[in-house]
Design a protein around this motif. Structure first.
Motif, PDB file in Angstrom:
ATOM      1  N   ARG A   1       0.844  -1.210   0.000  1.00 42.22           N
ATOM      2  CA  ARG A   1       0.000   0.000   0.000  1.00 42.22           C
ATOM      3  C   ARG A   1       0.870   1.248   0.000  1.00 42.22           C
ATOM      4  N   TYR A   2       1.933   1.180   0.795  1.00 45.94           N
ATOM      5  CA  TYR A   2       2.802   2.346   0.896  1.00 45.94           C
ATOM      6  C   TYR A   2       3.467   2.661  -0.454  1.00 45.94           C
ATOM      7  N   PHE A   3       4.075   1.650  -1.079  1.00 46.72           N
ATOM      8  CA  PHE A   3       4.785   1.905  -2.344  1.00 46.72           C
ATOM      9  C   PHE A   3       3.804   2.260  -3.465  1.00 46.72           C
ATOM     10  N   ASP A   4       2.617   1.665  -3.432  1.00 53.13           N
ATOM     11  CA  ASP A   4       1.596   2.035  -4.431  1.00 53.13           C
ATOM     12  C   ASP A   4       1.250   3.511  -4.324  1.00 53.13           C
ATOM     13  N   SER A   5       1.252   4.011  -3.086  1.00 55.34           N
ATOM     14  CA  SER A   5       0.789   5.382  -2.886  1.00 55.34           C
ATOM     15  C   SER A   5       1.892   6.425  -3.150  1.00 55.34           C
ATOM     16  N   CYS A   6       3.128   5.947  -3.375  1.00 53.95           N
ATOM     17  CA  CYS A   6       4.246   6.897  -3.532  1.00 53.95           C
ATOM     18  C   CYS A   6       4.162   7.706  -4.820  1.00 53.95           C
ATOM     19  N   SER A   7       3.720   7.071  -5.913  1.00 56.62           N
ATOM     20  CA  SER A   7       3.680   7.775  -7.199  1.00 56.62           C
ATOM     21  C   SER A   7       2.650   7.100  -8.104  1.00 56.62           C
ATOM     22  N   THR A   8       2.066   7.890  -8.996  1.00 52.98           N
ATOM     23  CA  THR A   8       1.064   7.304  -9.906  1.00 52.98           C
ATOM     24  C   THR A   8       1.739   6.397 -10.937  1.00 52.98           C
ATOM     25  N   ASN A   9       3.033   6.652 -11.191  1.00 53.89           N
ATOM     26  CA  ASN A   9       3.799   5.823 -12.144  1.00 53.89           C
ATOM     27  C   ASN A   9       4.148   4.465 -11.585  1.00 53.89           C
ATOM     28  N   GLN A  10       4.026   4.324 -10.279  1.00 54.58           N
ATOM     29  CA  GLN A  10       4.631   3.182  -9.608  1.00 54.58           C
ATOM     30  C   GLN A  10       3.596   2.229  -9.011  1.00 54.58           C
ATOM     31  N   ASP A  11       3.813   0.931  -9.231  1.00 54.64           N
ATOM     32  CA  ASP A  11       2.991  -0.091  -8.573  1.00 54.64           C
ATOM     33  C   ASP A  11       3.922  -1.032  -7.833  1.00 54.64           C
ATOM     34  N   CYS A  12       3.335  -1.746  -6.901  1.00 57.88           N
ATOM     35  CA  CYS A  12       4.165  -2.647  -6.102  1.00 57.88           C
ATOM     36  C   CYS A  12       3.498  -4.015  -6.014  1.00 57.88           C
ATOM     37  N   VAL A  13       4.333  -5.045  -6.057  1.00 56.68           N
ATOM     38  CA  VAL A  13       3.806  -6.398  -5.927  1.00 56.68           C
ATOM     39  C   VAL A  13       4.846  -7.237  -5.168  1.00 56.68           C
ATOM     40  N   ALA A  14       4.361  -8.133  -4.322  1.00 62.20           N
ATOM     41  CA  ALA A  14       5.283  -9.023  -3.592  1.00 62.20           C
ATOM     42  C   ALA A  14       5.376 -10.328  -4.360  1.00 62.20           C
ATOM     43  N   ILE A  15       6.590 -10.819  -4.526  1.00 58.04           N
ATOM     44  CA  ILE A  15       6.761 -12.046  -5.314  1.00 58.04           C
ATOM     45  C   ILE A  15       7.742 -13.024  -4.658  1.00 58.04           C
ATOM     46  N   ASN A  16       7.659 -14.245  -5.154  1.00 60.17           N
ATOM     47  CA  ASN A  16       8.703 -15.236  -4.887  1.00 60.17           C
ATOM     48  C   ASN A  16       9.227 -15.613  -6.266  1.00 60.17           C
ATOM     49  N   ALA A  17      10.453 -15.244  -6.550  1.00 57.78           N
ATOM     50  CA  ALA A  17      10.976 -15.401  -7.912  1.00 57.78           C
ATOM     51  C   ALA A  17      10.988 -16.853  -8.376  1.00 57.78           C
ATOM     52  N   HIS A  18      10.930 -17.795  -7.436  1.00 53.42           N
ATOM     53  CA  HIS A  18      10.940 -19.200  -7.818  1.00 53.42           C
ATOM     54  C   HIS A  18       9.539 -19.738  -8.098  1.00 53.42           C
ATOM     55  N   SER A  19       8.524 -18.927  -7.828  1.00 50.07           N
ATOM     56  CA  SER A  19       7.146 -19.402  -8.022  1.00 50.07           C
ATOM     57  C   SER A  19       6.555 -18.816  -9.289  1.00 50.07           C
ATOM     58  N   LYS A  20       6.112 -19.701 -10.190  1.00 50.18           N
ATOM     59  CA  LYS A  20       5.571 -19.235 -11.473  1.00 50.18           C
ATOM     60  C   LYS A  20       4.295 -18.419 -11.265  1.00 50.18           C
ATOM     61  N   THR A  21       3.455 -18.854 -10.324  1.00 46.26           N
ATOM     62  CA  THR A  21       2.195 -18.131 -10.069  1.00 46.26           C
ATOM     63  C   THR A  21       2.514 -16.694  -9.693  1.00 46.26           C
ATOM     64  N   SER A  22       3.482 -16.573  -8.824  1.00 49.28           N
ATOM     65  CA  SER A  22       3.851 -15.273  -8.314  1.00 49.28           C
ATOM     66  C   SER A  22       4.438 -14.403  -9.429  1.00 49.28           C
ATOM     67  N   VAL A  23       5.313 -14.982 -10.244  1.00 42.14           N
ATOM     68  CA  VAL A  23       5.949 -14.212 -11.327  1.00 42.14           C
ATOM     69  C   VAL A  23       4.915 -13.868 -12.400  1.00 42.14           C
TER      70      VAL A  23
END
Ligand SMILES: Nc1nc2c(ncn2[C@@H]2O[C@H](COP(=O)(O)OP(=O)(O)OP(=O)(O)O)[C@@H](O)[C@H]2O)c(=O)[nH]1
Length: 423
Positions: A100-122
């Motif tokens: 929520r914090y990083f999403d709210s920093c700028s309209t250009n910017q979105d944030c997502v949490a991932i696990n690089a080893h998980s295909k669903t996440s990527v």
């Protein structure tokens, strides 16, 4: 670094600059910014001008400290996705607040949490990237996505997963190389491109991990070292382990492991007198030796032993963890007790170093904060294990709610935002 230093870091007192602190092993300033990083930074800056979108990978456990601070001025005008990677190792209760914090920093910017080893996440990340590129896609035949981040945050692991997904999703013509992935920081030292889609062509460019030229404070440096973004040999395993213990103790984390002591009293299932072939080094993701049931019991019991050791030493401690020399004494005791827990011979000359390395391996594999070695769930992908993991999930969440690397000051700011305070 003396333990007093770790304590000062933990209590967030203002400290002198890193260069002045004789922070390297055996004294002398740390070279945080080796030559190849300066050259790589220039190359990244050049490519940033061409990028249609930037994926800035950060470590979900330290989203502030792992930012590519020196590139932020250039990034501010770019379409950007902040990918909080290694979410499997981070506190699941705090991640949504960061998003929520990083999403709210700028309209250009979105944030997502991932696990690089998980295909669903990527896949989730790719959907977001494509969504953000949709406007540009109608105008441009070729689009560039640049993946950046400090060393060891998982850029190459992410690129490999993107490549695998893209290979199955799009009719890719060129034979594509895999990105180099390594458990040590600074593995990716050149910039490679991977075509992930046709019409329009979308290229994802991997970049070497580069640190900011000067790390602003010692706490940031230690967090980056603990997360593996700085080579252990630069800071020294003992110092990093002391810092880890200082943070754990001052936050009272081991007291949450009380229930494990009961399990321990019921008996350790693996007979430690047997010679066991499984080595803690096998926990490092690169060594894909599949553990068997006995290996798993061995590691699980070892983790329990370590957690109970830290729990009991903190429980029986009569001093004040806020007092520098008291904390120093406690950590000394814990080093000795951990030596027994790890079954390191009493007279081993490198005993402290061995204790430090083993403790850091457990921490970095995410095992210290889980009642079950979740790493094996990823490694073995056995449904049974997944079920077991799910059943223990509540406990895991509870324990990791006191996860140590929650970036305290930033978190307080988040709480203020959360409560509706603005500055
Ligand atoms: N648990 C976990 N480990 C991860 C994840 N992503 C990457 N790793 C591990 O983190 C280590 C570093 O990953 P890399 O992909 O080599 O990191 P990098 O950012 O490319 O590193 P540099 O080459 O130093 O810039 C490897 O051991 C990976 O297996 C993740 O989401 N979860």
């Amino acid at each position: 670094m003396g333990l007093g230093e770790a304590k000062r870091v933990v209590t967030n007192k203002k400290l002198k600059g890193l260069g002045e602190m004789a922070f390297a092993v055996g004294g002398g300033p740390v070279n945080w910014f080796p030559g190849h990083m300066a050259a790589a930074t220039r190359a990244i800056r050049d490519r940033l001008k061409l990028a249609d979108l930037v994926v800035e990978v950060r470590d979900a456990r330290i989203p502030f400290s792992s930012a590519s601070h020196h590139l932020q001025p250039q990034l501010s005008s770019k379409r950007r996705v902040v990918a909080l990677n290694k979410k499997d190792l981070a506190n699941p209760n705090i991640i949504p607040k960061w998003i929520r914090y990083f999403d709210s920093c700028s309209t250009n910017q979105d944030c997502v949490a991932i696990n690089a080893h998980s295909k669903t996440s990527v896949n989730k990340l790719l959907e977001l990237v494509e969504f953000k590129l949709r406007e540009a896609i109608s105008k441009e035949p070729t689009l560039l996505v640049l993946v950046i981040g400090v060393p060891n945050v998982g850029k190459s692991a992410l690129i490999n997963s993107i490549h695998q997904i893209a290979s199955s999703r799009f009719p890719v013509q060129e034979k594509m190389k895999r990105a180099r992935v390594g458990p040590l920081p600074g593995v990716t030292q050149d910039i490679a491109g991977y075509k992930i889609a046709h019409q329009p062509s979308i290229y994802v460019l991997d970049t070497p991990g580069v640190l900011v030229p000067s790390i602003p404070d010692i706490e940031t440096g230690l967090k980056l070292a603990l997360a593996g973004s700085v080579k252990d040999s630069v800071v020294g395993e003992e110092r990093i382990a002391q810092y880890l213990l200082a943070v754990l103790n001052t936050r009272g984390t081991p007291l949450h492991w009380k229930h494990l002591n009961n399990r321990r009293l019921e008996g350790i299932r693996y007979d430690s007198k047997e010679k066991h072939e499984y080595n803690l080094k096998d926990l490092r993701p690169k060594r894909r030796k599949s553990p068997n049931d006995s290996d798993m019991l061995y590691v699980e019991d070892l983790v329990t032993e370590v957690q109970c050791t830290l729990y009991l030493t903190l429980l029986e401690f009569n001093g004040n963890v806020e007092d520098e020399s008291d904390l120093e004494g406690l950590i000394e005791q814990q080093f000795e007790a951990l030596q027994k827990a790890f079954k390191i011979p009493h007279k081993a000359s490198e005993a402290r170093l061995m204790v430090s390395k083993k403790l850091l391996t457990l921490f970095r594999a995410g095992l210290l904060f889980s009642s079950f070695p979740s790493y094996f769930v990823v490694l073995m992908s056995q449904n049974l294990l997944k079920l077991y993991y799910k059943a223990n999930r509540c406990l895991h969440v509870l324990v990791s709610s006191c996860l140590i690397l929650n970036e305290k000051s930033a978190f307080q700011m988040l709480m203020m935002l959360h409560l509706g305070h603005t500055r």
